[in-house]
Scaffold this active site. Structure first.
Site, PDB file in Angstrom:
ATOM      1  N   HIS A  86       0.642  -1.221  -0.026  1.00 33.02           N
ATOM      2  CA  HIS A  86      -0.214   0.093  -0.131  1.00 33.02           C
ATOM      3  C   HIS A  86       0.859   1.175   0.022  1.00 33.02           C
ATOM      4  CE1 HIS A  86      -4.170  -0.191   0.084  1.00 33.02           C
ATOM      5  NE2 HIS A  86      -4.383   1.140   0.573  1.00 33.02           N
ATOM      6  N   GLY A  93      -6.146   0.734  -4.581  1.00 26.58           N
ATOM      7  CA  GLY A  93      -6.639  -0.033  -5.136  1.00 26.58           C
ATOM      8  C   GLY A  93      -6.733   0.015  -6.776  1.00 26.58           C
ATOM      9  N   ARG A  97      -5.180  -2.744  -9.669  1.00 30.24           N
ATOM     10  CA  ARG A  97      -6.014  -3.444 -10.648  1.00 30.24           C
ATOM     11  C   ARG A  97      -5.267  -3.357 -11.990  1.00 30.24           C
ATOM     12  NH1 ARG A  97      -9.839  -2.053  -6.805  1.00 30.24           N
ATOM     13  NH2 ARG A  97     -10.170   0.089  -7.783  1.00 30.24           N
TER      14      ARG A  97
END
Length: 250
Positions: A86, A93, A97
């Site tokens: 992170h 996120g 992806r």
């Protein structure tokens, strides 16, 4: 993308494009992922000072040619490692992806960026973060990767259905154009409203190489036939391929 190795520079570039000018770059402070409903902390990433070493390890894993794993397993491992780190204040996120898609293209699994697992992850968000927590303690890798593989399969099946729905709509409108709008059918109008499902007359004129008034005439005819809807926003007039947008929004 097939010939450009994935790197931290590319990952940072993705996040910068997503966030424009807000919260760009490696985070300097501790962040946490919180359940928006209950306020419960569901995942705490590593401290900011650990990020450079963790990213370096991730890059080494991505480019380690001695690893003999299925490409989908590799993509799942890279995704989990990135999300566990992170590294950014925001946009982790979405960046993660996109990273999956780029890696699958580079590994030869995809030829176009047409597989996004956001929907599946969002539907099983609690399970996803449960696995992320386990991985951060170096346990639970097998069920975590199984979850990702099931997400790939589920999303692939959904994507196939969407692609067939788009093709079916295209062929239906192609027949309508041929029967009712022969002049429009001779242009690339149909292809254009599929590649640009929201379009203004000026843009259509540029793409079809026709005058603004001709482009407006085409759009008006299709709106009156209810093939397109229109939307006025301030001084701008847009035309929408609403049926295609409906398919894409499923």
């Amino acid at each position: 993308m097939r010939t450009t190795p994935l790197s931290w520079r590319i990952i940072q570039g993705i996040q910068q494009r997503l966030m424009v000018s807000k919260n760009i770059g490696i985070r300097k402070t501790q962040n946490r992922i919180i359940n928006q409903v209950t306020g419960e902390i569901i995942y705490t990433p590593p401290e900011a000072r650990e990020i450079p070493d963790l990213i370096s390890n991730l890059e080494k894993f991505i480019h380690d040619e001695s690893i003999r794993l299925d490409p989908l397993v590799c993509a799942g491992l890279v995704h989990y490692q990135f999300e566990a780190i992170h590294p950014f204040p925001d946009g982790n996120g979405r960046t993660g992806r996109i990273l999956i898609v780029l890696q699958l293209i580079q590994l030869g699994i995809l030829n176009l960026p047409k597989l996004y697992i956001r929907g599946c992850i969002n539907r099983h968000r609690e399970t996803y973060y449960k696995f992320l927590n386990k991985i951060s303690f170096q346990v639970g890798w097998v069920p975590s990767i199984q979850f990702m593989l099931e997400a790939f399969l589920s999303q692939a099946l959904e994507t196939i259905k969407v692609l067939f729905d788009i093709l079916s709509l295209f062929l239906e409108l192609k027949e309508i154009f041929k029967d009712r709008f022969p002049n429009i059918a001779r242009s690339n109008m149909l292809e254009t409203i599929f590649s640009h499902p929201v379009i203004a007359p000026v843009k259509l004129g540029e793409l079809l190489n026709v005058h603004y008034t001709t482009a407006t005439k085409y759009l008006t005819e299709l709106r009156e036939a209810r093939i397109l809807h229109d939307l006025i926003s301030g001084k701008y007039h847009f035309y929408l391929n609403h049926r295609l947008l409906g398919v894409l929004s499923k």
